[in-house]
Design an enzyme around this catalytic site. Structure first.
Site, PDB file in Angstrom:
ATOM      1  N   THR A 146      -4.679   3.334 -10.728  1.00 42.98           N
ATOM      2  CA  THR A 146      -5.692   3.558  -9.677  1.00 42.98           C
ATOM      3  C   THR A 146      -5.453   4.948  -9.095  1.00 42.98           C
ATOM      4  O   THR A 146      -5.945   5.927  -9.635  1.00 42.98           O
ATOM      5  CB  THR A 146      -5.632   2.472  -8.574  1.00 42.98           C
ATOM      6  N   LYS A 168       1.838  -0.165 -12.571  1.00 46.15           N
ATOM      7  CA  LYS A 168       0.947   0.685 -11.795  1.00 46.15           C
ATOM      8  C   LYS A 168       1.175   0.366 -10.331  1.00 46.15           C
ATOM      9  O   LYS A 168       1.571  -0.751  -9.965  1.00 46.15           O
ATOM     10  CB  LYS A 168      -0.500   0.458 -12.176  1.00 46.15           C
ATOM     11  N   THR A 179      -0.064  -3.191  -3.866  1.00 53.55           N
ATOM     12  CA  THR A 179      -0.631  -3.575  -5.184  1.00 53.55           C
ATOM     13  C   THR A 179       0.176  -2.952  -6.285  1.00 53.55           C
ATOM     14  O   THR A 179       0.020  -1.788  -6.572  1.00 53.55           O
ATOM     15  CB  THR A 179      -2.076  -3.215  -5.281  1.00 53.55           C
ATOM     16  N   GLU A 259       1.796   7.278  -2.969  1.00 56.73           N
ATOM     17  CA  GLU A 259       0.687   8.071  -2.420  1.00 56.73           C
ATOM     18  C   GLU A 259       1.132   9.062  -1.363  1.00 56.73           C
ATOM     19  O   GLU A 259       1.619   8.684  -0.301  1.00 56.73           O
ATOM     20  CB  GLU A 259      -0.341   7.138  -1.780  1.00 56.73           C
ATOM     21  N   ASN A 378      -5.149   7.597   2.538  1.00 53.27           N
ATOM     22  CA  ASN A 378      -5.460   6.254   3.005  1.00 53.27           C
ATOM     23  C   ASN A 378      -6.525   6.211   4.095  1.00 53.27           C
ATOM     24  O   ASN A 378      -6.876   5.132   4.565  1.00 53.27           O
ATOM     25  CB  ASN A 378      -4.178   5.559   3.459  1.00 53.27           C
ATOM     26  N   SER A 383      -9.606   1.640  -0.196  1.00 55.47           N
ATOM     27  CA  SER A 383      -8.818   1.089  -1.318  1.00 55.47           C
ATOM     28  C   SER A 383      -8.279  -0.266  -0.916  1.00 55.47           C
ATOM     29  O   SER A 383      -8.328  -0.635   0.240  1.00 55.47           O
ATOM     30  CB  SER A 383      -7.676   2.018  -1.696  1.00 55.47           C
TER      31      SER A 383
END
Lengths: 383, 383
Positions: A146, A168, A179, A259, A378, A383
């Site tokens: 993603t 992932k 996730t 991230e 974010n 997301s």
């Protein structure tokens, strides 16, 4: 080649139009046997996505013929229609691959609250099934990305058998898995119970101790499949050790690609009264935004470490605690020690050592710093 | 006017050179009686600053003649030398004002781990004592500011008596009080036990429900002083109600001035099985970085709200929960409801209503969003 490195596995990754970017978004991993044993661990979030509800049931008999994973939609909080989409996905795999629908695990990742386009998934699954190959591991690893900047894979071999994996996850990483989608395969010959024991032991020490941003996902799943194709029945503890090494490698890849992060922080708590205490202290520091922002600013702010420890129920005396950062002891017995200017935080690696002087247990939590890019990624995208 | 609005109090705020900016950094509040009753609540952090260690003892007899507060240094994790600095501060006040050292409460705020300059404090206390006046409330409120952008004060009057207050705190706000320094005065005639009951009741519903960034301070203290100078013995429940209103006003001021925040978020949880459940759910959402970053991005991401609820132990069924943002119900029964585009988050105010449908209890938690400015303020400067 990630999940297809061990014998007895084929995989594929195809674009099905779920992502809107034209990138691969459906991954299929098939266990061609002779054994089709599986084990899985799931997010501990009580609000779970439809694929988790499905897969928790499907794994109960320990037989897993295939795992299908989609990016481009989490299929979470999508109600009855969403559960039917998961069911249809498993059915499409069953039909295309020629296995029982109940032996297909499903994983999804992407935005919560949107319905998946079942027609696109069914077409994608058919396409993926037609492309299954023993070289498909990398394509599958790409299809589950993603916000990941690169595919994460690992392979380890020993004593005649192999373990391969793909993962992932670049955000929402937290204990209880969050996730993060992981598929690990092996051609070792082990039954589902042995796989389950090994997987729980391995994830407890690895993925469960990766806490990038304290946020627990609704969709996390780590699946382990064994084909038995090597014909080797491994020593279970040796297998568990190698599996743990595989999980640690993947967890490290997830941390390094978190991230917006600019530091990879390892918080090691030693001389704790218990392992639970060490974990609670490590997690409390890992989730402290003021500490995380300080590390982003290359500031070895040990006061924020002690303030975070003080919020725990762990056994400790603030005036006995030592804190070191990147090898420099900046706090001794709850007071200033070496000048903080001696700590070099300019690199990406940051180690924080917390010596509680309350016992003999220890644990390490991996986390990241709190950065402008984290806030940007974010806040600017759903997301 | 703040703390000097009620009769029987004088105050001053002076620069003592602790801050390095030349701004006021020592505040002194003196209760001139006839009564000198006091109550205080402290941070629940187990790692506490020296002034907290001192004040917790000094308050035990319920007599408080003066409160001295310094910005420019938290005096936390500064060991024996730091405790002596706190003791010397209280002694300086005792000498300058002519009260018992043991009846002086001390509060400090600023960087953790640095020693205070006792000579500067002693000189500052002498200076402040010489400037004590019934008009000194605002100067005192200014002297306790750190990253606050303005002084926070409040005054309420009723039935012949007055409550006044001042507060500082713009970061590290969290339940259990966190660096928040508050002094509240009243000329009502109440003894220390009644003050303690009223203060605990009021802070439980106000400061304890302000959770700006999930980080708990080592230095928080809320002090309530009664001079009895009005001669009015108030009805205790009416007094508690007005005190709660005062605390709520100050808590709101702290929220609106939280470091780097661009939204003031009120998370109201209704139909919970218990108040504890409502609080746990509210706090869990308030501390979720992904939710907080989404609000910064004006994104009504209700999936992150449900994911946060799922990490709690509260009684709820994800598929019965409703979530509204700024009056628009975006999630009904755990699935999508009104289009998220209908939610206008462009203003500073953001209300999140979570209907658990599990009972009749409710609670509201105040928090802020996670912004670039928050990261900047907490990474660029040590605090």
């Amino acid at each position: 080649m990630s999940v297809t490195a061990p014998q007895g596995f084929t995989a594929a990754g195809v674009p099905a139009g779920l992502k809107g970017t034209g990138d691969r978004d459906i991954a299929l991993v098939v266990n061609t046997g002779p054994r089709q044993a599986g084990a899985a661990v799931f997010t501990s979030n009580r609000a779970v996505a439809n694929p988790i509800i499905w897969s928790r049931q499907a794994i109960l008999d320990g037989v897993v013929s295939a795992v299908v994973l989609n990016s481009g939609g989490a299929n979470c909080f999508t109600g009855e229609q969403g559960f039917q989409a998961t069911h249809a996905t498993a059915e499409a795999v069953g039909t295309a691959v020629g296995v029982s629908t109940g032996d297909v695990l499903v994983c999804s990742t992407g935005l919560i609250g949107d319905q998946l386009d079942v027609a696109k998934i069914e077409a994608g699954v058919t396409d993926a099934a037609s492309q299954l190959s023993a070289d498909g591991g990398l394509a599958a690893a790409e299809a589950i990305m993603t916000t990941d900047t690169h595919a994460k894979t690992v392979v380890r071999e020993t004593d005649g058998y192999t373990i391969g994996g793909m993962a992932k996850g670049a955000g929402m990483l937290a204990p209880g898995l969050a996730t993060m989608l992981v598929v690990i395969t092996t051609d070792a010959d082990l039954d589902a119970r042995a796989l389950d024991r090994a997987l729980r032991a391995a994830t407890r020490l690895t993925f469960d101790r990766l806490d990038s941003d304290g946020c627990m996902s609704t969709n996390d799943q780590v699946t382990l499949l064994a084909s038995g194709a090597s014909g080797i029945v491994p020593d279970e503890s040796a297998f568990t050790e190698m599996l743990t090494d595989v999980c640690r490698d993947l967890a490290g890849q997830l941390q390094r690609d978190a991230e917006g992060a600019s530091h990879d922080i390892a918080i090691t708590v030693t001389e704790a009264a218990s392992e639970d205490d060490a974990l609670e202290v490590g997690r409390s520091v890992a989730r402290n935004n003021l500490f995380k922002a300080a590390i982003f600013g290359n500031d070895p702010n040990w006061g924020r470490v002690l303030a975070a420890i003080g919020t725990t129920s762990a056994e400790f005396d603030p005036y006995r605690v030592d804190v070191s950062m990147n090898g420099v002891r900046v706090c001794h017995a709850g007071g200033p020690d070496e000048p903080r200017e001696r700590v070099d935080l300019s690199g990406r690696e940051c180690s924080v050592l917390i010596e509680l002087h309350a016992g003999t247990a220890s644990a390490t939590i991996l986390t990241n710093d709190l950065t402008h890019d984290y806030v940007h990624e974010n806040s600017a995208y759903s997301s």
